[in-house]
Design a protein around this motif. Structure first.
Motif, PDB file in Angstrom:
ATOM      1  N   SER A  25      52.727  -4.938  11.129  1.00  0.00           N
ATOM      2  CA  SER A  25      51.756  -3.656  11.042  1.00  0.00           C
ATOM      3  C   SER A  25      50.791  -3.684   9.746  1.00  0.00           C
ATOM      4  N   GLY A  26      51.086  -4.692   8.993  1.00  0.00           N
ATOM      5  CA  GLY A  26      50.366  -4.767   7.698  1.00  0.00           C
ATOM      6  C   GLY A  26      51.458  -4.994   6.464  1.00  0.00           C
ATOM      7  N   GLY A  27      50.765  -4.661   5.226  1.00  0.00           N
ATOM      8  CA  GLY A  27      51.433  -4.704   4.296  1.00  0.00           C
ATOM      9  C   GLY A  27      52.580  -3.682   3.998  1.00  0.00           C
ATOM     10  N   ASP A  28      53.494  -3.589   3.079  1.00  0.00           N
ATOM     11  CA  ASP A  28      54.226  -2.670   2.839  1.00  0.00           C
ATOM     12  C   ASP A  28      53.627  -1.589   1.940  1.00  0.00           C
ATOM     13  N   ILE A  29      53.003  -0.670   2.355  1.00  0.00           N
ATOM     14  CA  ILE A  29      52.210   0.284   1.549  1.00  0.00           C
ATOM     15  C   ILE A  29      52.989   0.946   0.653  1.00  0.00           C
ATOM     16  N   VAL A  55      49.021  -5.985  15.259  1.00  0.00           N
ATOM     17  CA  VAL A  55      48.733  -7.230  14.259  1.00  0.00           C
ATOM     18  C   VAL A  55      47.427  -6.686  13.670  1.00  0.00           C
ATOM     19  N   MET A  56      48.013  -5.998  12.294  1.00  0.00           N
ATOM     20  CA  MET A  56      47.043  -5.260  11.219  1.00  0.00           C
ATOM     21  C   MET A  56      47.043  -5.523  10.051  1.00  0.00           C
ATOM     22  N   GLY A  57      46.386  -5.226   9.244  1.00  0.00           N
ATOM     23  CA  GLY A  57      46.228  -5.377   7.739  1.00  0.00           C
ATOM     24  C   GLY A  57      46.879  -6.664   7.326  1.00  0.00           C
ATOM     25  N   GLY A  58      48.014  -6.347   6.438  1.00  0.00           N
ATOM     26  CA  GLY A  58      48.473  -7.593   5.811  1.00  0.00           C
ATOM     27  C   GLY A  58      48.726  -8.746   6.934  1.00  0.00           C
ATOM     28  N   GLY A  59      49.357  -8.264   8.059  1.00  0.00           N
ATOM     29  CA  GLY A  59      49.655  -9.135   9.169  1.00  0.00           C
ATOM     30  C   GLY A  59      48.592  -9.892   9.774  1.00  0.00           C
ATOM     31  N   LEU A  60      47.406  -9.378   9.616  1.00  0.00           N
ATOM     32  CA  LEU A  60      46.183 -10.434  10.159  1.00  0.00           C
ATOM     33  C   LEU A  60      46.248 -11.479   8.947  1.00  0.00           C
TER      34      LEU A  60
END
Length: 373
Positions: free
Chosen positions: A69-73, A120-125
């Motif tokens: 979902s992305g990086g651990d914000i 598949v978002m943010g850092g995951g991309l």
């Protein structure tokens, strides 16, 4: 099998005495949000597997409902919320590590197969798009949602969003809206479309390929296997949102693309639901991010991937020191449901100087952390 910081690494036996590396993101309860430690572990392991003569290919996948979902914000917020130098330095190190790993994956010469299911978002991309064989499943939702938190479409969004259909690239950046695998395939953000249940059979087929010590031959083997894989039945493929709404969105994006004027209309009840949702997200999003996106894509279309990484590291450094990012993450994670207190009311009210400051490097050209990449 070895485990390191919420990511596991396995090697699977393959024909001819070779092995296939398997990277699994295992923070399923957090939708596999990437921490600094996970990114570091992946980079180290891929460096080892790049050098190993026995490892012929690598598969990277996420456990649970999504790839990543992305990086651990939350980890990022904890570092920058107080504005102290130690926290800011940790944030800088996170982004530097993230982009270095993106470049490392982009340069990985062996078959690197990314399995993109769910979000598949943010850092995951950054992990997914830089693979040389990108598979999107029928559940995929691919997005740069950073407008919601006052960042910018990062992990090489400058490069990728400026190379798809222009109106769609701006739309994705300005709204944070996801696209499905049907649209991702049409825009070449994925290479293959498969069913969600195909991962285990695919790994089984990979293990039975006639591997050699020659990487170019192995790339052809994988390309042939994936290219001839049975695609999902037409009834199972998601409908193209872009095909249905592209004319409407393109009309909205003309002033943005031609004049840099970000003034999207309010959502209308008569519009397509996908368009309505995007407009709601845009108007709730960060005005400075919207202005920054226009400058970002204008530069990105003329850059190499590494040059885009250099630009975005500068933007990340500045974002951590500007108030919108903290406000956006706080509203999303801390004051859940609260509206972020953005610094500007609309994109039109964001001064040119503010945008320029967000793109001004704190380093001299030869002192940039990526100067020698």
């Amino acid at each position: 099998m070895s485990t390191s910081s919420d990511v596991t690494f396995k090697t699977l036996s393959a024909r001819g005495g070779f092995k296939i590396g398997l990277v699994s993101l295992t923070r399923a309860k957090s939708m596999n949000a990437l921490t600094r430690e996970m990114i570091q572990a992946i980079g180290r392991r891929l460096a080892r597997w790049q050098q190993s003569k026995r490892i012929v290919a690598v598969v990277i996948q996420g456990e649970g409902r999504c790839f990543c979902s992305g990086g651990d914000i939350r980890q990022l917020y904890d570092g920058i919320a107080d504005g102290d130098e130690t926290g800011l330095k940790q944030a800088d190190q996170f982004f530097e590590l993230e982009y270095k790993t993106n470049i490392q994956l982009h340069r990985f010469t062996k078959p690197l197969i990314a399995w993109g299911h769910g979000y598949v978002m943010g850092g995951g991309l950054g992990l997914f798009l830089t693979a040389n064989h990108r598979i999107g499943t029928t559940s995929m939702q691919l997005a740069w949602p950073e407008v919601r938190i006052g960042l910018f479409p990062d992990v090489l969004g400058s490069w990728y969003l400026s190379r798809i259909e222009p109106a769609l690239g701006y739309w994705m950046g300005l709204t944070g809206m996801p696209i499905n695998s049907t649209d991702a395939l049409s825009q070449r953000l994925i290479d293959y479309q498969m069913a969600d249940g195909d991962l285990e059979p695919l790994i089984g087929q990979l293990r039975r390929l006639d591997w050699t010590e020659r990487t170019p031959d192995n790339q052809l083997l994988v390309r042939h296997l994936l290219g001839n894989w049975s695609t999902p039945a037409a009834a199972d493929k998601p409908e193209s949102d872009w095909l249905r709404t592209g004319a409407t969105i393109t009309e909205m994006m003309v002033p943005v693309i031609q004049q840099g004027l970000v003034a999207l209309p309010a959502a209308d009840a008569d519009q397509d639901a996908w368009v309505q949702r995007g407009l709601h997200q845009h108007h709730a999003g960060c005005p400075a991010t919207a202005r920054l996106l226009v400058a970002q894509l204008a530069l990105g279309r003329h850059m190499s991937l590494v040059e885009a990484a250099r630009l975005e590291l500068v933007m990340a450094w500045q974002a951590c020191r500007h108030p919108d990012l903290v406000a956006g993450i706080r509203a999303l994670l801390i004051d859940r449901g609260a509206l972020p207190q953005w610094q500007h009311a609309t994109p039109a009210s964001v001064p040119d100087q503010w945008v320029k400051a967000l793109m001004t490097s704190p380093w001299k050209r030869d002192e940039h952390p990526f100067a020698n990449l």
